[in-house]
Design an enzyme around this catalytic site. Structure first.
Site, PDB file in Angstrom:
ATOM      1  N   TYR A  99      34.766 -19.527  12.632  1.00 53.05           N
ATOM      2  CA  TYR A  99      34.387 -18.603  11.562  1.00 53.05           C
ATOM      3  C   TYR A  99      32.991 -18.044  11.787  1.00 53.05           C
ATOM      4  O   TYR A  99      32.070 -18.773  12.167  1.00 53.05           O
ATOM      5  CB  TYR A  99      34.388 -19.331  10.209  1.00 53.05           C
ATOM      6  N   ARG A 105      10.393 -38.512 -13.915  1.00 56.11           N
ATOM      7  CA  ARG A 105      11.834 -38.386 -14.180  1.00 56.11           C
ATOM      8  C   ARG A 105      12.164 -39.208 -15.419  1.00 56.11           C
ATOM      9  O   ARG A 105      12.409 -38.673 -16.476  1.00 56.11           O
ATOM     10  CB  ARG A 105      12.634 -38.899 -12.976  1.00 56.11           C
ATOM     11  N   LYS A 113      24.568 -48.164  -5.761  1.00 61.20           N
ATOM     12  CA  LYS A 113      25.015 -46.955  -6.472  1.00 61.20           C
ATOM     13  C   LYS A 113      25.773 -46.041  -5.508  1.00 61.20           C
ATOM     14  O   LYS A 113      25.709 -46.235  -4.289  1.00 61.20           O
ATOM     15  CB  LYS A 113      23.811 -46.249  -7.079  1.00 61.20           C
ATOM     16  N   MET A 122      36.714 -26.413   7.333  1.00 59.47           N
ATOM     17  CA  MET A 122      37.042 -27.392   6.290  1.00 59.47           C
ATOM     18  C   MET A 122      37.592 -28.686   6.884  1.00 59.47           C
ATOM     19  O   MET A 122      37.239 -29.783   6.455  1.00 59.47           O
ATOM     20  CB  MET A 122      38.049 -26.784   5.311  1.00 59.47           C
TER      21      MET A 122
HETATM   22  C1  LIG Z   1      18.271 -45.436  -5.473  1.00 53.25           C
HETATM   23  C2  LIG Z   1      17.185 -46.227  -6.069  1.00 53.25           C
HETATM   24  C3  LIG Z   1      16.558 -47.232  -5.322  1.00 53.25           C
HETATM   25  C4  LIG Z   1      16.845 -47.481  -3.866  1.00 53.25           C
HETATM   26  O1  LIG Z   1      16.148 -46.539  -3.095  1.00 53.25           O
HETATM   27  P1  LIG Z   1      16.221 -46.568  -1.484  1.00 53.25           P
HETATM   28  O2  LIG Z   1      15.290 -45.501  -1.079  1.00 53.25           O
HETATM   29  O3  LIG Z   1      17.638 -46.240  -1.140  1.00 53.25           O
HETATM   30  O4  LIG Z   1      15.829 -47.917  -1.065  1.00 53.25           O
HETATM   31  C5  LIG Z   1      15.618 -48.009  -5.971  1.00 53.25           C
HETATM   32  N1  LIG Z   1      15.308 -47.805  -7.263  1.00 53.25           N
HETATM   33  C6  LIG Z   1      15.883 -46.836  -8.007  1.00 53.25           C
HETATM   34  C7  LIG Z   1      15.484 -46.655  -9.430  1.00 53.25           C
HETATM   35  C8  LIG Z   1      16.828 -46.014  -7.430  1.00 53.25           C
HETATM   36  O5  LIG Z   1      17.399 -45.043  -8.162  1.00 53.25           O
END
Ligand SMILES: *Cc1c(COP(=O)(O)O)cnc(C)c1O
Length: 362
Positions: A257, A130, A35, A305
């Site tokens: 800054y 969640r 992802k 930036m």
């Molecule tokens: C992102 C995610 C993972 C992977 O988690 P890591 O801590 O990066 O290994 C596994 N399962 C779900 C549902 C996730 O959203």
């Protein structure tokens, strides 16, 4: 010439880490989580490096299609499921598996049935609160899904809130509490998939038939109290940029800054071609390490930036054009993250579009 900044992606490291997580998974099915553009490393590049994985897990249906069209023949799983009715035919067309985490999704699946083969995983909320159904609902949900013509149940998934060994066991939602909740399911479900990287590496009690590894595949420890070396994983991303100016600044001068950093001595300050618009956090405090000419140089002054400033008074070798590692093999991404009050995950996936990803075989 393009601006001298790059995120170098180490293909050898990605492959090594996959191998390492394979070992840690002890024969269980290994989903490689890709992802967020493979945690900033590039989706298709990661698909190539992880060709030995059993499947790819991601969030976006468009990305899933991209990976299929690119030629990924193995399994693909949508970790948040589908978002709309119009997604459902695409799941079948591209043979993409989806989690089902709420009633609304079940209703959509019913309305759009029958299917030739639509592969679903039931998401259980075991304490993260969640996504997902409660453990005691699982049996009912399973029956309901089974009754839909063409729906194939591939397994049951849950996700841990705190699988890192440094997590305080006196606090809520420990792995053992989540496992207890999972045990409330009537029948032990077949094809259980629970572990993320941390649980795969450290939680021997977490069983099941599959694991989902993300961050460790990219060479960052899921627990900031452990280094990549501790886990025998290799950082797969090096963020580096070159020095574009050197300033000789007398004692008592302020840099950048907000004049956050004031020189205590006559100083050499190197200006580096990387800023918060590249994904290097603006919240980075003074003293955060960078690596230049084989030595550690601390951040000195607020991140701009397009630029940042480091103190190279003690590193005469640092010159115009010197390459500066912001994170990578010498500066763990978790170290920078810790100083900014975040985690390595966020820094890796926040690498900006304008930073070229350069592939390296090692
Ligand atoms: C992102 C995610 C993972 C992977 O988690 P890591 O801590 O990066 O290994 C596994 N399962 C779900 C549902 C996730 O959203």
């Amino acid at each position: 010439m393009p601006r001298p900044i790059a995120a170098t992606i180490h293909m050898g490291a990605l492959r090594h880490n996959l191998q390492r997580m394979r070992e840690a998974a002890h024969g269980r099915t290994l989903w490689a989580v890709v992802k967020a553009n493979a945690y900033g490393h590039g989706l298709l590049r990661a698909a190539r490096a992880f060709e030995e994985a059993d499947g790819l897990a991601l969030i976006d249906l468009c990305d899933a299609q991209k990976v299929r069209e690119y030629g990924w023949k193995k399994r693909i799983l949508l970790l948040e499921g589908f978002f709309d009715e119009t997604d459902i035919p695409l799941l079948e067309k591209f043979d993409i598996e989806t989690i089902v985490h709420n009633r609304h999704m079940i209703e959509l699946l019913k309305t759009n049935a029958p299917y030739k083969s639509l592969k679903v995983h039931i998401k259980i909320n075991s304490g993260m609160n969640r996504l997902g159904f409660l453990p005691k609902e699982e049996e009912h949900i399973r029956k309901e899904l089974c009754a839909i013509d063409g729906v194939e149940i591939m397994g049951v998934v849950t996700h841990f809130a705190n699988a890192e060994p440094s997590y305080d066991q006196g606090k809520p939602a420990t792995v053992s509490l989540q496992l207890q909740r999972m045990a409330q399911m009537g029948d032990k479900p077949s094809q259980l998939c629970m572990a993320n990287s941390a649980a795969t590496l450290w939680q021997k009690d977490v069983q099941g038939e599959a694991v989902r590894a993300g961050v460790a595949l990219y060479g960052a420890s899921p627990d900031a109290n452990y280094t990549s070396e501790d886990l025998d994983i290799q950082p797969a991303m090096t963020l580096s940029a070159n020095v574009l100016a050197i300033q000789n600044v007398p004692a008592g001068e302020a840099i950048g800054y907000g004049s956050r950093f004031v020189t205590k001595r006559d100083s050499r300050i190197a200006v580096v071609a990387c800023g918060y618009a590249d994904g290097y956090p603006r919240s980075t405090p003074d003293g955060t390490p960078t690596y230049v000419e084989g030595k550690i140089a601390p951040i000195a002054g607020a991140i701009s930036m397009d630029m940042l400033t480091i103190d190279v008074t003690d590193i005469p070798e640092a010159q115009l054009g010197s390459e500066v590692e912001l994170w990578g093999a010498h500066i763990p991404v978790n170290e920078v993250a810790k100083r900014c009050g975040t985690i390595g995950y966020e820094l890796m996936c926040a690498i900006a579009l304008r930073v070229p990803l350069v592939e390296d075989e090692q």
